[in-house]
Design an enzyme around this catalytic site. Sequence first.
Site, short mmCIF file in Angstrom:
data_model
loop_
_atom_site.label_atom_id
_atom_site.label_comp_id
_atom_site.label_asym_id
_atom_site.label_seq_id
_atom_site.Cartn_x
_atom_site.Cartn_y
_atom_site.Cartn_z
N GLU A 192 45.96 19.40 40.48
CA GLU A 192 45.40 20.75 40.46
C GLU A 192 44.60 21.01 41.72
O GLU A 192 43.77 20.18 42.12
CB GLU A 192 44.51 20.94 39.23
CG GLU A 192 45.28 20.89 37.91
CD GLU A 192 44.48 21.48 36.76
OE1 GLU A 192 44.09 22.66 36.87
OE2 GLU A 192 44.25 20.77 35.77
N CYS A 217 43.00 29.23 33.32
CA CYS A 217 43.10 27.85 32.85
C CYS A 217 43.57 27.90 31.40
O CYS A 217 42.85 28.38 30.52
CB CYS A 217 41.76 27.14 32.95
SG CYS A 217 41.75 25.47 32.27
N GLY A 218 44.78 27.43 31.16
CA GLY A 218 45.36 27.50 29.82
C GLY A 218 44.62 26.65 28.80
O GLY A 218 44.37 27.09 27.67
N ASN A 258 48.97 24.35 42.51
CA ASN A 258 48.97 23.28 41.52
C ASN A 258 50.40 22.73 41.47
O ASN A 258 51.36 23.50 41.33
CB ASN A 258 48.59 23.81 40.15
CG ASN A 258 47.27 24.57 40.17
OD1 ASN A 258 46.21 23.98 40.33
ND2 ASN A 258 47.34 25.89 40.03
N GLY A 295 50.10 24.78 34.01
CA GLY A 295 51.11 23.93 34.63
C GLY A 295 52.21 23.55 33.66
O GLY A 295 53.40 23.52 34.02
N CYS A 315 47.19 20.22 32.27
CA CYS A 315 47.06 21.55 32.83
C CYS A 315 47.92 22.49 31.99
O CYS A 315 49.14 22.35 31.98
CB CYS A 315 47.50 21.58 34.30
SG CYS A 315 47.47 23.23 35.05
N HIS A 364 51.90 27.74 40.95
CA HIS A 364 52.42 26.43 40.55
C HIS A 364 53.69 26.11 41.29
O HIS A 364 54.52 26.99 41.57
CB HIS A 364 52.70 26.40 39.05
CG HIS A 364 51.47 26.45 38.20
ND1 HIS A 364 50.74 25.33 37.89
CD2 HIS A 364 50.83 27.49 37.64
CE1 HIS A 364 49.70 25.67 37.15
NE2 HIS A 364 49.74 26.98 36.99
#
Length: 273
Positions: A207, A71-72, A189, A219, A216, A158
């Site tokens: 997501e 998770c960025g 995602n 993303g 995100c 993604h």
Amino acid sequence: MDFTKMHGCGNDYVYIDCFKQDVEAPELLARTLSDRHKGVGGDGVILICPSETADAKMRMFNADGSEGRMCGNGVRCVAEYLFRHGYASGTAADVETLSGVKHIVRREPGLLTVDMGAPELAPEKIPVTGFAKPVVNELVEVNGGAVRMTCVSMGNPHCVVYVPDTAGLNLPVLGGAMEHSKWFPEGVNTEFIQILDETHLKMRVWERGSGETMACGTGACAAVVASVLNGHCKKDTDVDVLLLGGTLTIRYTGDTVLMTGNAVEVFTGTVEV
């Protein structure tokens, strides 16, 4: 149990310091605490744990209890927490994730840059099935219509789809159809992107495991990589990705992806579990 509520561009999680307390059944805890009416409220729960290879280890659980690899926005908040609470000093920190150790630089309190590493385009590594080469601008049928998708992994899968306008999308239908489609055995995602110009993209995201979120980070990285591959943006140039919860600045150098954005502590509290 003590917790800290934090967000990056509105992508909010309940953070639990596992240096100080143990967590049992994190999958159940995530489903309970993420409820915005009966719990603390958030897109999921993130555990900040001791690590043998970095300053800390991040374990991220979606609102449905499934564990995510990366998770960025979350990893920025973990790093900010480490600096605030004395687990990291100076201006740099390393955070272990299921997608490897991420290096984060704190530009100023609440503003951090993460080296997200190289994107993965090989279909089997994303994974996306039915394709023998990187999926770039491929026409597929979904929900009775046709869309062109570009697939990228930033440690999690993604699918980037370009649309004329993000405002009018029926995201639960489109995003849900992509998440559970035959091409993505582990779900996906999906980023719906409106091109404003070569340095500005507008994005809404669905997501897997959480539904539509305010932002995100991985993303946004995937969106810029896809936009470079499709000729909409230039390599090694800062691109602002406008999300519902704020703006992330992404630079795809060709070798790695750098993401810069905020990390905000909202409140702390104690919950009985």
